[in-house]
Design an enzyme around this catalytic site. Structure first.
Site, PDB file in Angstrom:
ATOM      1  NE  ARG A 221     -26.690  -3.142  56.784  1.00 49.59           N
ATOM      2  CZ  ARG A 221     -27.579  -4.144  56.855  1.00 49.59           C
ATOM      3  NH1 ARG A 221     -27.213  -5.376  56.537  1.00 49.59           N
ATOM      4  NH2 ARG A 221     -28.826  -3.909  57.206  1.00 49.59           N
ATOM      5  CG  HIS A 269     -27.166  -7.858  51.364  1.00 45.08           C
ATOM      6  ND1 HIS A 269     -26.851  -6.579  51.757  1.00 45.08           N
ATOM      7  CD2 HIS A 269     -27.863  -8.380  52.408  1.00 45.08           C
ATOM      8  CE1 HIS A 269     -27.331  -6.344  52.961  1.00 45.08           C
ATOM      9  NE2 HIS A 269     -27.959  -7.437  53.387  1.00 45.08           N
TER      10      HIS A 269
END
Ligand code: NAP
Ligand code: GLV
Length: 306
Positions: A221, A269
């Site tokens: 993250r 991502h």
């Protein structure tokens, strides 16, 4: 049995028929405000309203591995939260991280730059012993990544809360051993869950502990890394580069310094995507198990945050 589906990504047109086919005995529908009570919810980043309006859920299935967004919400006490348990993600993560490690170690980025100038220039072979790879997080994804990197004969270190015994991996555990782990690693891969303990973990002080000429790969993250501290460590020359798949704000905003930095590689991502068929099969199998009163893997412990 009633199952509701909701994803912030608006991808229900494919998920709902898939879930319905895998759960023919259930009625599967898109959650919308005012939906009738359901037994199970399958979600990605749902609104608080879904949880408030569905107090009778028997379990909440997250269509990703990370539950940081879900745990920001007020969840009914005792509601089982079940994350995706690999479901085809670990092999993708191993591919991505091995690629990034080898691209840096074998200097493929340099050869790409040379090609643009028609330049034929060998680089001196490097020793793997000078490039120990440290994996922060040795869970479902980190363990697979550690095993895969070790197959290329890199020395591999792993950091987790509890000590591990994995062939070819030196285990470091707990906050007390983080500095030693960083000092023993030159390429650092972040595969931790985002929790209050791991937010901002890679700050100036921790980045400084990585071996000089270090390289950071963040596939967990964005908020694990302090952006300004990473940029400063690159610009001072302490770090040689970084490959970043996750960001504090996604999509990474136009004009963010990561986009143009010559020693940062940005991907959107995508290191380990949720694979719909595998995920539906896993979730449907677990709903069946729960209905039969059997235990299931992948239950989140909200007190740990993962
Ligand atoms: P996991 O199975 O829950 O593993 C988490 C690991 O982190 C465990 O080894 C755990 O230690 C360790 N850990 C947690 N808190 C720690 C702490 N405070 N100190 C030291 N170690 C700690 O998670 P996973 O399935 O491998 O996934 C990891 C993360 O990857 C997810 O949470 C998600 O955010 C991210 N992810 C990203 C993508 C992408 O496309 N970029 C895709 C999927 C997942 P113990 O083993 O001792 O419990
Ligand atoms: C993706 O980031 C996930 O957590 O599955």
């Amino acid at each position: 049995m009633r199952v509701v589906y909701y994803s912030v990504d608006q991808d229900h047109a494919r998920w709902i028929p898939g879930l319905q086919a895998a759960l023919p005995q259930a009625e599967v529908s898109l959650w919308a405000p005012g939906a009738p009570p359901a037994d199970y919810a399958v979600v990605w980043k749902p609104p608080q309203q879904l949880l408030d309006e569905q107090p009778g859920l028997k379990a909440l299935f997250n269509t990703g591995a990370g539950v940081d967004a879900l745990l920001q919400l007020r969840l009914p006490a005792g509601l089982p939260v079940i994350r995706l348990d690999d479901a085809g993600m670990s092999v993708q993560m191993a591919e991505y991280v091995c690629h990034a490690v080898i691209r840096h170690f074998r200097e493929f980025d340099g050869y790409e730059a040379d090609m643009a100038h028609g330049k034929w220039s060998f680089r001196k072979p490097r020793s793997r012993l000078d490039y120990p790879v440290g994996i922060l997080g040795l869970g479902v994804l980190g363990e697979r990544v550690a095993r895969s990197v070790a197959q290329f004969d890199f020395p591999v270190n792993g950091w987790s809360r509890s000590p591990k015994t994995l062939p070819g991996v030196q285990s470091f555990a707990g906050a007390d051993q983080l500095d030693a782990f960083l000092a023993a690693s030159r390429i650092v891969v972040c595969l931790l869950p985002l929790t209050p303990d791991t937010r901002d973990l890679l700050n100036a002080q921790r980045l400084a502990r990585i071996r000089p000429g270090g390289y950071v790969i963040n596939v967990a993250r964005g908020a694990h890394v302090v952006d300004a501290d990473l940029l400063a460590a690159l610009d001072s020359g302490h770090l040689a580069g970084a490959t970043l798949d996750v960001f504090r704000t996604e999509p990474l905003p136009a004009g963010h310094p990561f986009w143009q930095h010559p020693r940062i590689t940005v991907t959107p991502h995508t290191s380990a995507r949720t694979l719909r068929s595998e995920s539906i099969a896993q979730i449907a199998g677990k709903i069946g198990a729960l209905q039969r009163g059997e235990p299931v893997a992948g239950k989140v412990d909200p007190s740990r945050g993962y």
